[in-house]
Enzyme design. Structure first.
Site, PDB file in Angstrom:
ATOM      1  N   LYS A  20       5.494 -10.817  -0.772  1.00 51.58           N
ATOM      2  CA  LYS A  20       6.063  -9.779  -1.878  1.00 51.58           C
ATOM      3  C   LYS A  20       7.147 -10.815  -2.488  1.00 51.58           C
ATOM      4  CE  LYS A  20       6.033  -6.357   2.099  1.00 51.58           C
ATOM      5  NZ  LYS A  20       6.379  -5.076   2.661  1.00 51.58           N
ATOM      6  N   TYR A  59      -0.411   1.695  -0.238  1.00 54.81           N
ATOM      7  CA  TYR A  59       0.832   2.551   0.819  1.00 54.81           C
ATOM      8  C   TYR A  59       0.300   3.980   0.601  1.00 54.81           C
ATOM      9  CZ  TYR A  59       3.191  -1.872   0.686  1.00 54.81           C
ATOM     10  OH  TYR A  59       3.480  -3.614   1.165  1.00 54.81           O
ATOM     11  N   ASN A 103      10.587  -6.898   3.310  1.00 54.29           N
ATOM     12  CA  ASN A 103      10.484  -7.656   4.482  1.00 54.29           C
ATOM     13  C   ASN A 103       9.939  -8.738   4.416  1.00 54.29           C
ATOM     14  OD1 ASN A 103       7.705  -6.133   3.795  1.00 54.29           O
ATOM     15  ND2 ASN A 103       8.948  -5.209   5.638  1.00 54.29           N
ATOM     16  N   HIS A 124       3.122  -8.304   3.426  1.00 54.23           N
ATOM     17  CA  HIS A 124       2.133  -7.421   4.357  1.00 54.23           C
ATOM     18  C   HIS A 124       1.124  -7.860   4.982  1.00 54.23           C
ATOM     19  CE1 HIS A 124      -0.388  -4.338   4.419  1.00 54.23           C
ATOM     20  NE2 HIS A 124      -1.482  -5.465   3.769  1.00 54.23           N
ATOM     21  N   GLU A 156      -8.565  -3.650   2.540  1.00 58.20           N
ATOM     22  CA  GLU A 156      -7.552  -4.679   1.271  1.00 58.20           C
ATOM     23  C   GLU A 156      -8.246  -5.652   1.305  1.00 58.20           C
ATOM     24  OE1 GLU A 156      -3.861  -2.268   4.229  1.00 58.20           O
ATOM     25  OE2 GLU A 156      -4.287  -4.637   4.546  1.00 58.20           O
TER      26      GLU A 156
HETATM   27  P1  IDP Z   1       4.322  -2.758   7.813  1.00 58.50           P
HETATM   28  O1  IDP Z   1       4.541  -3.503   6.336  1.00 58.50           O
HETATM   29  O2  IDP Z   1       4.562  -3.120   9.034  1.00 58.50           O
HETATM   30  O3  IDP Z   1       3.148  -2.427   8.365  1.00 58.50           O
HETATM   31  P2  IDP Z   1       4.598  -0.466   7.204  1.00 58.50           P
HETATM   32  O4  IDP Z   1       5.051   1.375   7.794  1.00 58.50           O
HETATM   33  O5  IDP Z   1       3.086  -0.230   7.066  1.00 58.50           O
HETATM   34  O6  IDP Z   1       5.167  -0.935   7.354  1.00 58.50           O
HETATM   35  O7  IDP Z   1       4.595  -0.282   6.071  1.00 58.50           O
HETATM   36  C1  IDP Z   1       4.920  -0.280   4.569  1.00 58.50           C
HETATM   37  C2  IDP Z   1       6.353  -1.298   4.084  1.00 58.50           C
HETATM   38  O8  IDP Z   1       7.271  -0.284   3.127  1.00 58.50           O
HETATM   39  C3  IDP Z   1       7.157  -1.900   4.611  1.00 58.50           C
HETATM   40  O9  IDP Z   1       6.731  -3.261   5.261  1.00 58.50           O
HETATM   41  C4  IDP Z   1       8.427  -1.282   4.154  1.00 58.50           C
HETATM   42  O10 IDP Z   1       7.994  -2.743   3.130  1.00 58.50           O
HETATM   43  C5  IDP Z   1       8.074  -0.330   3.666  1.00 58.50           C
HETATM   44  N1  IDP Z   1       8.910   0.004   4.400  1.00 58.50           N
HETATM   45  C6  IDP Z   1       8.546   0.889   5.858  1.00 58.50           C
HETATM   46  N2  IDP Z   1       9.154   1.708   5.659  1.00 58.50           N
HETATM   47  C7  IDP Z   1      10.785   2.117   5.560  1.00 58.50           C
HETATM   48  C8  IDP Z   1      11.604   2.244   5.416  1.00 58.50           C
HETATM   49  O11 IDP Z   1      12.120   3.241   6.688  1.00 58.50           O
HETATM   50  N3  IDP Z   1      12.513   1.766   4.584  1.00 58.50           N
HETATM   51  C9  IDP Z   1      12.612   1.833   3.868  1.00 58.50           C
HETATM   52  N4  IDP Z   1      11.467   0.621   3.194  1.00 58.50           N
HETATM   53  C10 IDP Z   1       9.686   0.783   4.458  1.00 58.50           C
HETATM   54 MG    MG Z   2       1.315  -1.448   7.507  1.00 54.84          MG
END
Ligand code: IDP
Ligand code: MG
Length: 153
Positions: A9, A49, A112, A115, A126
């Site tokens: 990212k 997303y 974070n 991905h 993907e």
């Molecule tokens: P993942 O990356 O662990 O699979 P997902 O639920 O698929 O998590 O969400 C995709 C991305 O969206 C996350 O990696 C994060 O960057 C962002 N995200 C998910 N939930 C939140 C939230 O509650 N607040 C802000 N960003 C979020």
């Molecule tokens: Mg995810």
């Protein structure tokens, strides 16, 4: 052998952690089968997303993912999807266990680090989304007989 996708990212690119992250997967024994830098767009993020488009923070995630180019990477190995998800850690960097990538490098839900595809089915979709066919390379991994037992490969 399974293939999976990671996306380095923009937060990671800006913090100069790209090498650290790739190094972890290489050291584990996963094979790099594809890697390129690309600029993500509204369209591709809307698709990627799709499960988050109705969330209030969707626009913020989208902007964050478009802030700089990203690096997409195809990693291969037995159970590669599971290995990579485990090494990545849970979504929120503040909850992610030490030793995981998010646990070691992130203090944020959004910023974070990477991905990682969450299932074999998702990984296939993907990889097609981010790579052309000729950008994924199937070549012999010379260390194979040292990484796995004969009956595993
Ligand atoms: P993942 O990356 O662990 O699979 P997902 O639920 O698929 O998590 O969400 C995709 C991305 O969206 C996350 O990696 C994060 O960057 C962002 N995200 C998910 N939930 C939140 C939230 O509650 N607040 C802000 N960003 C979020
Ligand atoms: Mg995810």
């Amino acid at each position: 052998m399974e293939k999976t996708l990671i996306i380095i990212k923009p937060c990671t690119i800006q913090r100069g952690l790209t090498g650290e992250i790739i190094r972890r997967f290489e050291k584990k024994g996963l094979q790099i089968c594809g890697m390129k830098m690309m600029q993500l767009t509204d369209e591709i993020l809307f698709e990627h997303y799709a499960h988050l488009t109705q969330k209030p923070f969707f626009k913020r995630i989208k902007n964050s993912m478009m802030a700089t180019p990203v690096i997409v990477c195809c990693l291969k190995g037995i159970d590669a999807v599971r290995i990579v998800r485990t090494m990545t850690g849970v979504t929120n960097g503040r909850d992610a266990a030490p030793g995981t990538i998010r646990g070691d490098y992130s203090v944020s839900v959004q910023e974070n680090i990477i991905h990682a595809s969450d299932s074999a089915e998702t990984a296939a979709i993907e990889l097609k989304r981010f790579f052309n066919k000729n950008e994924i390379f199937d070549y012999k991994q010379n260390q194979l007989s040292y990484l796995y037992a004969n009956d595993e490969i």
